[in-house]
Design a protein around this motif. Structure first.
Motif, PDB file in Angstrom:
ATOM      1  N   ALA A 149     -36.918  52.433 -12.885  1.00 15.64           N
ATOM      2  CA  ALA A 149     -38.000  53.123 -13.597  1.00 15.64           C
ATOM      3  C   ALA A 149     -39.349  52.955 -12.901  1.00 15.64           C
ATOM      4  O   ALA A 149     -39.567  52.020 -12.125  1.00 15.64           O
ATOM      5  CB  ALA A 149     -38.090  52.616 -15.031  1.00 15.64           C
ATOM      6  N   HIS A 150     -40.249  53.877 -13.209  1.00 14.63           N
ATOM      7  CA  HIS A 150     -41.619  53.810 -12.703  1.00 14.63           C
ATOM      8  C   HIS A 150     -42.339  52.617 -13.324  1.00 14.63           C
ATOM      9  O   HIS A 150     -42.017  52.183 -14.434  1.00 14.63           O
ATOM     10  CB  HIS A 150     -42.360  55.106 -13.056  1.00 14.63           C
ATOM     11  N   ASP A 151     -43.317  52.095 -12.614  1.00 11.98           N
ATOM     12  CA  ASP A 151     -44.032  50.902 -13.091  1.00 11.98           C
ATOM     13  C   ASP A 151     -44.716  51.115 -14.435  1.00 11.98           C
ATOM     14  O   ASP A 151     -44.933  50.160 -15.186  1.00 11.98           O
ATOM     15  CB  ASP A 151     -45.085  50.467 -12.062  1.00 11.98           C
ATOM     16  N   SER A 152     -45.076  52.361 -14.741  1.00 13.38           N
ATOM     17  CA  SER A 152     -45.807  52.645 -15.980  1.00 13.38           C
ATOM     18  C   SER A 152     -44.926  53.277 -17.055  1.00 13.38           C
ATOM     19  O   SER A 152     -45.434  53.917 -17.973  1.00 13.38           O
ATOM     20  CB  SER A 152     -46.987  53.579 -15.690  1.00 13.38           C
ATOM     21  N   VAL A 153     -43.614  53.102 -16.947  1.00 12.59           N
ATOM     22  CA  VAL A 153     -42.693  53.775 -17.861  1.00 12.59           C
ATOM     23  C   VAL A 153     -42.976  53.412 -19.322  1.00 12.59           C
ATOM     24  O   VAL A 153     -43.332  52.279 -19.647  1.00 12.59           O
ATOM     25  CB  VAL A 153     -41.228  53.434 -17.503  1.00 12.59           C
ATOM     26  N   ARG A 154     -42.838  54.417 -20.189  1.00 14.36           N
ATOM     27  CA  ARG A 154     -42.944  54.217 -21.635  1.00 14.36           C
ATOM     28  C   ARG A 154     -41.569  54.479 -22.236  1.00 14.36           C
ATOM     29  O   ARG A 154     -40.963  55.518 -21.970  1.00 14.36           O
ATOM     30  CB  ARG A 154     -43.980  55.164 -22.242  1.00 14.36           C
ATOM     31  N   ILE A 155     -41.108  53.545 -23.052  1.00 20.99           N
ATOM     32  CA  ILE A 155     -39.742  53.593 -23.571  1.00 20.99           C
ATOM     33  C   ILE A 155     -39.786  53.672 -25.089  1.00 20.99           C
ATOM     34  O   ILE A 155     -40.426  52.848 -25.745  1.00 20.99           O
ATOM     35  CB  ILE A 155     -38.953  52.348 -23.107  1.00 20.99           C
ATOM     36  N   ILE A 156     -39.096  54.657 -25.629  1.00 20.52           N
ATOM     37  CA  ILE A 156     -39.137  54.901 -27.068  1.00 20.52           C
ATOM     38  C   ILE A 156     -37.707  54.968 -27.600  1.00 20.52           C
ATOM     39  O   ILE A 156     -36.864  55.679 -27.056  1.00 20.52           O
ATOM     40  CB  ILE A 156     -39.935  56.189 -27.368  1.00 20.52           C
ATOM     41  N   VAL A 157     -37.425  54.196 -28.633  1.00 18.82           N
ATOM     42  CA  VAL A 157     -36.076  54.082 -29.184  1.00 18.82           C
ATOM     43  C   VAL A 157     -36.021  54.788 -30.535  1.00 18.82           C
ATOM     44  O   VAL A 157     -36.757  54.438 -31.461  1.00 18.82           O
ATOM     45  CB  VAL A 157     -35.660  52.606 -29.344  1.00 18.82           C
ATOM     46  N   GLY A 158     -35.153  55.788 -30.631  1.00 19.00           N
ATOM     47  CA  GLY A 158     -34.976  56.511 -31.883  1.00 19.00           C
ATOM     48  C   GLY A 158     -33.549  56.376 -32.372  1.00 19.00           C
ATOM     49  O   GLY A 158     -32.783  55.530 -31.900  1.00 19.00           O
ATOM     50  N   GLY A 159     -33.181  57.223 -33.322  1.00 18.61           N
ATOM     51  CA  GLY A 159     -31.818  57.200 -33.834  1.00 18.61           C
ATOM     52  C   GLY A 159     -31.741  56.694 -35.256  1.00 18.61           C
ATOM     53  O   GLY A 159     -32.749  56.490 -35.927  1.00 18.61           O
ATOM     54  N   LYS A 160     -30.508  56.462 -35.702  1.00 18.85           N
ATOM     55  CA  LYS A 160     -30.287  56.074 -37.095  1.00 18.85           C
ATOM     56  C   LYS A 160     -29.456  54.809 -37.249  1.00 18.85           C
ATOM     57  O   LYS A 160     -29.105  54.436 -38.364  1.00 18.85           O
ATOM     58  CB  LYS A 160     -29.621  57.230 -37.845  1.00 18.85           C
ATOM     59  N   THR A 161     -29.121  54.142 -36.141  1.00 17.16           N
ATOM     60  CA  THR A 161     -28.361  52.898 -36.236  1.00 17.16           C
ATOM     61  C   THR A 161     -28.948  51.831 -35.323  1.00 17.16           C
ATOM     62  O   THR A 161     -29.235  52.093 -34.153  1.00 17.16           O
ATOM     63  CB  THR A 161     -26.879  53.112 -35.844  1.00 17.16           C
ATOM     64  N   PHE A 162     -29.147  50.641 -35.867  1.00 21.41           N
ATOM     65  CA  PHE A 162     -29.576  49.461 -35.109  1.00 21.41           C
ATOM     66  C   PHE A 162     -30.812  49.730 -34.241  1.00 21.41           C
ATOM     67  O   PHE A 162     -30.897  49.275 -33.100  1.00 21.41           O
ATOM     68  CB  PHE A 162     -28.436  48.944 -34.231  1.00 21.41           C
ATOM     69  N   VAL A 163     -31.762  50.455 -34.776  1.00 24.14           N
ATOM     70  CA  VAL A 163     -32.945  50.832 -33.993  1.00 24.14           C
ATOM     71  C   VAL A 163     -33.755  49.596 -33.591  1.00 24.14           C
ATOM     72  O   VAL A 163     -34.130  49.433 -32.424  1.00 24.14           O
ATOM     73  CB  VAL A 163     -33.824  51.825 -34.781  1.00 24.14           C
ATOM     74  N   ASN A 164     -34.026  48.706 -34.546  1.00 18.48           N
ATOM     75  CA  ASN A 164     -34.789  47.495 -34.233  1.00 18.48           C
ATOM     76  C   ASN A 164     -34.043  46.620 -33.236  1.00 18.48           C
ATOM     77  O   ASN A 164     -34.634  46.084 -32.289  1.00 18.48           O
ATOM     78  CB  ASN A 164     -35.058  46.687 -35.504  1.00 18.48           C
ATOM     79  N   LEU A 165     -32.748  46.454 -33.457  1.00 19.29           N
ATOM     80  CA  LEU A 165     -31.943  45.601 -32.580  1.00 19.29           C
ATOM     81  C   LEU A 165     -31.941  46.132 -31.152  1.00 19.29           C
ATOM     82  O   LEU A 165     -32.145  45.372 -30.195  1.00 19.29           O
ATOM     83  CB  LEU A 165     -30.510  45.509 -33.107  1.00 19.29           C
ATOM     84  N   LYS A 166     -31.703  47.419 -30.982  1.00 21.67           N
ATOM     85  CA  LYS A 166     -31.670  47.998 -29.636  1.00 21.67           C
ATOM     86  C   LYS A 166     -33.018  47.838 -28.936  1.00 21.67           C
ATOM     87  O   LYS A 166     -33.074  47.552 -27.734  1.00 21.67           O
ATOM     88  CB  LYS A 166     -31.264  49.469 -29.706  1.00 21.67           C
ATOM     89  N   THR A 167     -34.084  48.004 -29.686  1.00 25.05           N
ATOM     90  CA  THR A 167     -35.419  47.833 -29.110  1.00 25.05           C
ATOM     91  C   THR A 167     -35.619  46.396 -28.645  1.00 25.05           C
ATOM     92  O   THR A 167     -36.121  46.136 -27.543  1.00 25.05           O
ATOM     93  CB  THR A 167     -36.495  48.207 -30.144  1.00 25.05           C
ATOM     94  N   SER A 168     -35.203  45.458 -29.484  1.00 28.74           N
ATOM     95  CA  SER A 168     -35.327  44.041 -29.146  1.00 28.74           C
ATOM     96  C   SER A 168     -34.499  43.682 -27.915  1.00 28.74           C
ATOM     97  O   SER A 168     -34.960  42.948 -27.025  1.00 28.74           O
ATOM     98  CB  SER A 168     -34.883  43.195 -30.344  1.00 28.74           C
ATOM     99  N   LEU A 169     -33.283  44.210 -27.834  1.00 25.55           N
ATOM    100  CA  LEU A 169     -32.410  43.910 -26.690  1.00 25.55           C
ATOM    101  C   LEU A 169     -32.950  44.528 -25.399  1.00 25.55           C
ATOM    102  O   LEU A 169     -32.875  43.917 -24.327  1.00 25.55           O
ATOM    103  CB  LEU A 169     -31.000  44.423 -26.971  1.00 25.55           C
TER     104      LEU A 169
END
Length: 397
Positions: A149-169
């Protein structure tokens, strides 16, 4: 002017026009488009997301984007069709669209990565297996982000299952970009506003400042204490900026404490009503705020890494009130009268902490704080514990 002279002038004009077009094309080539990657791109949300991303509203009217659709090999035929449809949009903001099914090529020079609900290749037989399967995927994704990824990448996690967990991982496995990884909570917020609007016989866009606390796709707390309604038709009327507290207009406390809560809990527990349109709009709106700022004075719910604000345990991804400005977000720690009781806080954090421990192999069995957490995995709606919003002494004033 003679015919010969007219031909000469026309030829010169044509030459100048061609030269100008070539210069513009050369300049265009020097401007790198924003590289946007979408994972699990065969998901329905992606189909609804692409037209929004290519409208010019999310990243701005002067930004071109290149969309990269990433999914497994089995989805290649569907991705090919999606690429053609995206090209058919003929959007002036879309430089290119391509597909990727090779993991090692994923996220090359990505400026934006959008994580949709992921596919799990192997069959899972328990909630614990389901949680651990997310850890495996996020480990892979995290290493690819770190590598490509680029040094300034922005990552956004959506969906309907385990959203917080996936973001944390993802934060754990892509530590160099942890500060730029967020979880989308606007879907739950939008659902709450729509339910309130139906009750008040107004439009959802007139309702502001509903706060979503906790687990976006699980045990959360929908806080109406700051919620306002604008342009509400009643005996009291004011200018466009005039608002009234939502709770002062809903006299049916039974509806607030039961029907409203049950509807939202069913929404987050099963995800059945979280369709592609809502998911796409929530992601796109969050991205728009990230790039251009949220509306002044409005509260936005967002899943971010806790640093101990509001008494939330540190180190877990938790939805909380923020505002977007200057290309980042700020947690609204200065809000008054939004204290959360110990019981509600424990209810929300217990499952989040256990999810992470199970995912990392530090806990074998998941013991949900409430039995209905299993509904997230089984798709069943529980009958008990339906007083999440205004419990523990909170009441409609």
């Amino acid at each position: 002017m003679t015919t010969e002279l007219m031909k000469t002038v026309a030829q010169e004009n044509l030459g100048a026009h061609i030269e100008k077009e070539l210069e513009e094309e050369a300049l265009k080539g020097l401007i790198n488009p924003l590289q946007v990657w979408i994972t699990s791109a065969s998901a329905p949300a992606c189909y609804n997301l692409i037209p929004i991303l290519t409208s010019g509203e999310v990243f701005g009217p002067h930004m071109e984007i290149s969309i990269n659709l990433f999914d497994n090999k089995q989805a290649e035929e569907k991705l090919t069709s999606l690429v053609k449809e995206a090209q058919d949009l003929a959007s002036p903001f879309l430089r290119s669209v391509s597909l990727c099914t090779q993991a090692e090529e994923a996220f090359r020079q990505a400026h934006v990565i959008i994580f949709l609900d992921d596919h799990v290749d192997k069959e899972v037989y328990s909630l614990e297996d389901c949680i651990r399967s997310r850890a495996t995927l996020c480990h892979l994704y995290g290493s690819l982000i770190e590598k490509n990824a680029h040094d300034s990448v922005r990552i956004i996690v959506g969906g309907k299952t385990f959203v917080n967990l996936k973001t944390s991982l993802l934060m754990r496995y892509a530590p160099n970009f942890a500060h730029n990884i967020i979880a989308v909570a606007l879907g739950v917020e939008g659902k709450a506003k729509a339910e309130l609007a139906r009750k008040l016989k107004t439009t959802p866009s007139c309702i502001k400042d509903v706060i979503i606390w906790g687990n976006i796709s699980g045990n959360n707390y929908v806080d109406l204490r700051k919620a306002k309604v604008y342009r509400y038709e009643s005996a009291v009327w004011g200018p466009p900026h005039y608002s009234r507290p939502v709770l002062s207009l809903i006299f049916d406390s039974e509806w607030v404490n039961r029907e409203f809560v049950e509807s939202l809990k069913k929404f987050t527990a099963t995800g059945r009503q979280f369709g592609g349109i809502l998911a796409a709009h929530s992601i796109a709106t969050t991205l728009k705020y990230w790039y251009h700022g949220s509306p002044p004075g409005e509260i936005v719910s967002l899943g971010v890494l806790s640093e101990g604000q509001f008494g939330i345990p540190e180190g877990i991804v938790f939805s909380m009130p923020v505002k977007f400005e200057n290309g980042t977000w700020v947690v609204l720690t200065d809000l008054e009268d939004i204290e959360i009781s110990e019981k509600i806080m424990t209810r929300m954090t217990s499952d989040l902490i256990q999810e992470k421990l199970v995912a990392l192999g530090e806990l074998i069995n998941f013991q949900p704080y409430q039995s209905e957490y299993k509904a997230l995995f089984s798709g069943l709606m529980p009958d008990d514990e339906k007083d999440l919003i205004l419990s523990d002494g909170m009441s409609v004033k």
